[in-house]
Design an enzyme around this catalytic site. Structure first.
Site, PDB file in Angstrom:
ATOM      1  N   ARG A   1       0.850  -1.183   0.000  1.00 16.35           N
ATOM      2  CA  ARG A   1       0.000   0.000   0.000  1.00 16.35           C
ATOM      3  C   ARG A   1       0.886   1.234   0.000  1.00 16.35           C
ATOM      4  O   ARG A   1       1.967   1.237   0.632  1.00 16.35           O
ATOM      5  CB  ARG A   1      -0.888   0.034   1.262  1.00 16.35           C
ATOM      6  CG  ARG A   1      -2.147  -0.787   1.164  1.00 16.35           C
ATOM      7  CD  ARG A   1      -3.143  -0.233   0.133  1.00 16.35           C
ATOM      8  NE  ARG A   1      -4.346  -1.039   0.040  1.00 16.35           N
ATOM      9  CZ  ARG A   1      -4.533  -2.058  -0.795  1.00 16.35           C
ATOM     10  NH1 ARG A   1      -3.562  -2.405  -1.624  1.00 16.35           N
ATOM     11  NH2 ARG A   1      -5.668  -2.706  -0.810  1.00 16.35           N
TER      12      ARG A   1
ATOM     13  N   GLU B   1      -3.519   7.687  -4.483  1.00 15.69           N
ATOM     14  CA  GLU B   1      -3.948   7.186  -5.805  1.00 15.69           C
ATOM     15  C   GLU B   1      -5.218   7.891  -6.249  1.00 15.69           C
ATOM     16  O   GLU B   1      -6.100   8.115  -5.416  1.00 15.69           O
ATOM     17  CB  GLU B   1      -4.192   5.678  -5.722  1.00 15.69           C
ATOM     18  CG  GLU B   1      -2.916   4.923  -5.495  1.00 15.69           C
ATOM     19  CD  GLU B   1      -3.126   3.414  -5.333  1.00 15.69           C
ATOM     20  OE1 GLU B   1      -4.193   2.917  -5.710  1.00 15.69           O
ATOM     21  OE2 GLU B   1      -2.197   2.768  -4.843  1.00 15.69           O
TER      22      GLU B   1
ATOM     23  N   HIS C   1      -1.456   0.341  -9.931  1.00 16.09           N
ATOM     24  CA  HIS C   1      -2.110  -0.618  -9.029  1.00 16.09           C
ATOM     25  C   HIS C   1      -2.624  -1.843  -9.792  1.00 16.09           C
ATOM     26  O   HIS C   1      -3.830  -2.113  -9.819  1.00 16.09           O
ATOM     27  CB  HIS C   1      -3.249   0.072  -8.260  1.00 16.09           C
ATOM     28  CG  HIS C   1      -3.602  -0.629  -6.972  1.00 16.09           C
ATOM     29  ND1 HIS C   1      -3.984   0.036  -5.826  1.00 16.09           N
ATOM     30  CD2 HIS C   1      -3.631  -1.949  -6.658  1.00 16.09           C
ATOM     31  CE1 HIS C   1      -4.254  -0.837  -4.870  1.00 16.09           C
ATOM     32  NE2 HIS C   1      -4.037  -2.051  -5.353  1.00 16.09           N
TER      33      HIS C   1
HETATM   34  C1  8YV Z   1      -7.028  -4.857  -5.740  1.00 12.86           C
HETATM   35  C2  8YV Z   1      -5.380  -4.938  -3.791  1.00 12.86           C
HETATM   36  O1  8YV Z   1      -6.799  -4.550  -7.064  1.00 12.86           O
HETATM   37  O2  8YV Z   1      -6.489  -6.810  -2.912  1.00 12.86           O
HETATM   38  C3  8YV Z   1      -5.913  -5.759  -2.683  1.00 12.86           C
HETATM   39  O3  8YV Z   1      -5.740  -5.353  -1.530  1.00 12.86           O
HETATM   40  O4  8YV Z   1      -4.684  -4.025  -3.593  1.00 12.86           O
HETATM   41  C4  8YV Z   1      -5.699  -5.271  -5.196  1.00 12.86           C
HETATM   42  O5  8YV Z   1      -5.609  -6.623  -5.404  1.00 12.86           O
HETATM   43  C5  8YV Z   1      -7.766  -3.756  -5.114  1.00 12.86           C
HETATM   44  O6  8YV Z   1      -7.657  -3.704  -3.737  1.00 12.86           O
HETATM   45  C6  8YV Z   1      -9.225  -3.882  -5.490  1.00 12.86           C
HETATM   46  O7  8YV Z   1     -10.100  -3.369  -4.546  1.00 12.86           O
END
Ligand code: 8YV
Length: 324
Positions: A243, A272, A290
């Site tokens: 993150r 983001e 992302h």
């Molecule tokens: C997703 C991610 O694309 O799963 C997660 O925490 O960061 C990614 O796989 C994103 O969160 C979709 O909501």
């Protein structure tokens, strides 16, 4: 009137997932794929029984407090849930689920993609060719850093980090070190060729590549700050598929400009979709939008897993992936 639970789906999802959602629920799909924003999310909480939400939905205490609330469940599409105020959700009696496991392999693949891209300067190389600047092969052109045999340092050793370790050790012959307050068993670590280190600083000081795999929590916010970036070797690289909050983006831009570290490769950012302008101007950083879990197979599997949690919830059964 439909007796099926009403589910607001906050973003477009792969077609097979939307089809199943529409079959089993009174699903309100987001055809134009615009984020709902705070007001849209509040309205969804007031008019639906559940939300199928994503990382782009900021479910703060203020939003979750919308009254009168009808929703009883948040099925998050994704494993990370730092965009949801889980304490408040719990306090309000809102169930929350996520989608672990199904995105582990895709995200590990992307971490390795980033590692290779930054060490072998592939983003730079692509820009060079596309801009028409390439004048031809020469022995000293765009030299990068060797990956095979180097030391990979993992910050956090959960599912995704373990999948990265497996690829790095068994695929690239890398030596893997890690730090995690909840480490895998010695047998599992050994099977991944991974050795624990007593502290994060030990990992930062020893690794040629540092890859972040910890959740975003108040404790890990800006974990990679100026001081910790300074502990890394000048020849080393930072990879972030976790993150954006885990890295102080301004401190990273400074470290990259000053040569404190050799490069960075980022799939996630503090704000983001904004990326700090300093990072955009640097050649020694790889920037992706992302994409960690962005494969057809994985995004369908994530949707099906969110659906499974929704079905269980409305059947009154325990969730498969509860986070509250
Ligand atoms: C997703 C991610 O694309 O799963 C997660 O925490 O960061 C990614 O796989 C994103 O969160 C979709 O909501």
């Amino acid at each position: 009137m439909s007796t099926r639970p009403r589910v607001v789906v906050t973003r477009r999802l792969p077609q097979p997932v939307e089809e199943e959602l529409s079959r089993d629920f009174d699903a309100r799909l987001n055809r134009d794929d615009q984020p709902l924003g705070p007001d849209g999310l509040k309205e969804a909480l007031q008019t639906a029984d559940a939300l199928l939400c994503t990382v782009t939905d900021r479910l703060t205490a203020e939003v979750l407090g919308a009254e009168p609330r009808r929703a009883r469940m948040l099925a998050n599409f994704g494993v990370g849930f730092n965009h949801i105020d889980v304490q408040t959700a719990k306090h309000l009696g809102l169930a929350v689920s996520n989608t672990p496991d199904v995105l582990t392999e895709a995200t590990a693949d992307l971490a390795i993609t980033l590692l290779l891209m930054v060490s072998r300067r592939t983003g730079e190389g692509e820009r060079h060719v596309r801009s028409g600047s390439w004048t031809g092969w020469r022995p000293t052109h765009m030299l990068g850093s060797q990956v095979s045999g180097k030391v990979l340092g993992l910050v956090g050793m959960g599912r995704i980090a373990r999948a990265v370790a497996r690829r790095a050790h068994h695929g690239f012959g890398m030596r893997v070190i890690f730090h995690d307050p909840y480490p895998p068993s010695p047998a599992e670590a050994a099977s991944l060729g991974a050795e624990p280190r007593a502290s994060l600083d030990h990992v930062l000081e020893e690794a040629d590549f540092v890859s972040l795999h910890c959740p975003a929590t108040p404790e890990t916010r800006h974990l990679m700050n100026r001081e910790r970036l300074g502990r890394m070797q000048r020849s080393s690289f930072l990879i972030n598929t976790a993150r954006g909050d885990v890295v102080d983006e301004a401190a990273l831009a400074e470290a990259l400009s000053e040569g404190t570290i050799a490069g960075a490769a980022l799939d996630v950012f503090e704000k983001e979709p904004q990326v700090s302008p300093q990072l955009l101007s640097l050649e020694n950083v790889v920037l992706l939008p992302h994409l960690g879990s962005a494969t057809h197979e994985t995004r369908i599997a994530m949707g099906m897993r969110a659906l499974e949690n929704l079905r269980l919830f409305f059947r009154g059964a325990p969730l498969r992936d509860p986070v509250t």
